[in-house]
Design a protein around this motif. Structure first.
Motif, mmCIF file in Angstrom:
data_model
loop_
_atom_site.group_PDB
_atom_site.id
_atom_site.type_symbol
_atom_site.label_atom_id
_atom_site.label_comp_id
_atom_site.label_asym_id
_atom_site.label_seq_id
_atom_site.Cartn_x
_atom_site.Cartn_y
_atom_site.Cartn_z
ATOM 1 N N GLU A 32 0.854 -1.176 0.000
ATOM 2 C CA GLU A 32 0.000 0.000 0.000
ATOM 3 C C GLU A 32 0.903 1.243 0.000
ATOM 4 O O GLU A 32 1.780 1.383 0.858
ATOM 5 N N VAL A 33 0.728 2.106 -0.977
ATOM 6 C CA VAL A 33 1.550 3.314 -1.054
ATOM 7 C C VAL A 33 0.651 4.542 -1.060
ATOM 8 O O VAL A 33 -0.479 4.498 -1.543
ATOM 9 N N SER A 34 1.179 5.628 -0.521
ATOM 10 C CA SER A 34 0.430 6.883 -0.527
ATOM 11 C C SER A 34 0.435 7.470 -1.935
ATOM 12 O O SER A 34 1.213 7.054 -2.802
ATOM 13 N N THR A 35 -0.402 8.442 -2.139
ATOM 14 C CA THR A 35 -0.491 9.097 -3.445
ATOM 15 C C THR A 35 0.847 9.685 -3.848
ATOM 16 O O THR A 35 1.287 9.528 -4.994
ATOM 17 N N MET A 36 1.511 10.356 -2.927
ATOM 18 C CA MET A 36 2.792 10.999 -3.264
ATOM 19 C C MET A 36 3.896 9.969 -3.457
ATOM 20 O O MET A 36 4.774 10.150 -4.291
ATOM 21 N N GLU A 37 3.867 8.866 -2.704
ATOM 22 C CA GLU A 37 4.856 7.808 -2.920
ATOM 23 C C GLU A 37 4.699 7.224 -4.322
ATOM 24 O O GLU A 37 5.684 6.997 -5.021
ATOM 25 N N LEU A 38 3.448 7.012 -4.737
ATOM 26 C CA LEU A 38 3.190 6.500 -6.074
ATOM 27 C C LEU A 38 3.655 7.502 -7.130
ATOM 28 O O LEU A 38 4.302 7.130 -8.111
#
Length: 154
Positions: free
Chosen positions: A10-16
């Protein structure tokens, strides 16, 4: 490695967004390196880099472009995209994805003022507000008064 991390947890929007940008940069460098070394990279030869990234990640090209646009936000606004920033009112400030993409087209100097205005208003901009801020920035008419006026609207 970046692709595995994006696909396996699971990644955050900014990590993605940052991972997609890293993938894009790697592909651009890889193509130049392979061309210099005379290697065969014909599988993706007719595709643009962002098309390759979109295919690899099961996204549309437009989604990839929008995520990468988020990397142009200043760090404070990036934190707000992930809901990490706690404003002066003590509540987390979260900017929705599409308004954040609109804000990413505004100069960093003005993004800093917008971040301050968002904190002062304790409210993230809607899509229409973000679009008006972007338009005013593009026209060169964006001022603190306009930011406050737009962001204070219901």
């Amino acid at each position: 490695m970046v692709e595995d991390n994006v696909n396996n947890r699971e990644v955050s929007t900014m990590e993605l967004a940052k991972a997609l940008k890293m993938q894009l940069e790697a592909i651009k460098h890889q193509g130049a390196r392979e061309a210099l070394e005379g290697q065969n990279f014909s599988t993706d030869v007719d595709k643009r880099s962002n098309e390759v990234i979109a295919e690899r990640n099961g996204m549309s090209v437009k989604q990839v472009q929008r995520h990468i646009a988020l990397t142009r936000l200043i760090p404070t606004l990036q934190d707000m995209v992930d809901g990490k920033t706690v404003g002066s009112g003590g509540k987390p400030l979260k900017i929705a994805f599409t308004p954040a993409v609109e804000l990413s087209y505004i100069k960093p100097k003005n993004q800093r003022y917008i971040a301050v205005a968002i904190d002062a208003q304790q409210s993230a901009p809607s899509l229409s507000q973000a679009q008006r801020l972007k338009k005013a920035s593009k026209e060169g008419t964006l001022s603190l008064e306009i930011m406050r006026s737009v962001l204070s609207e219901e």
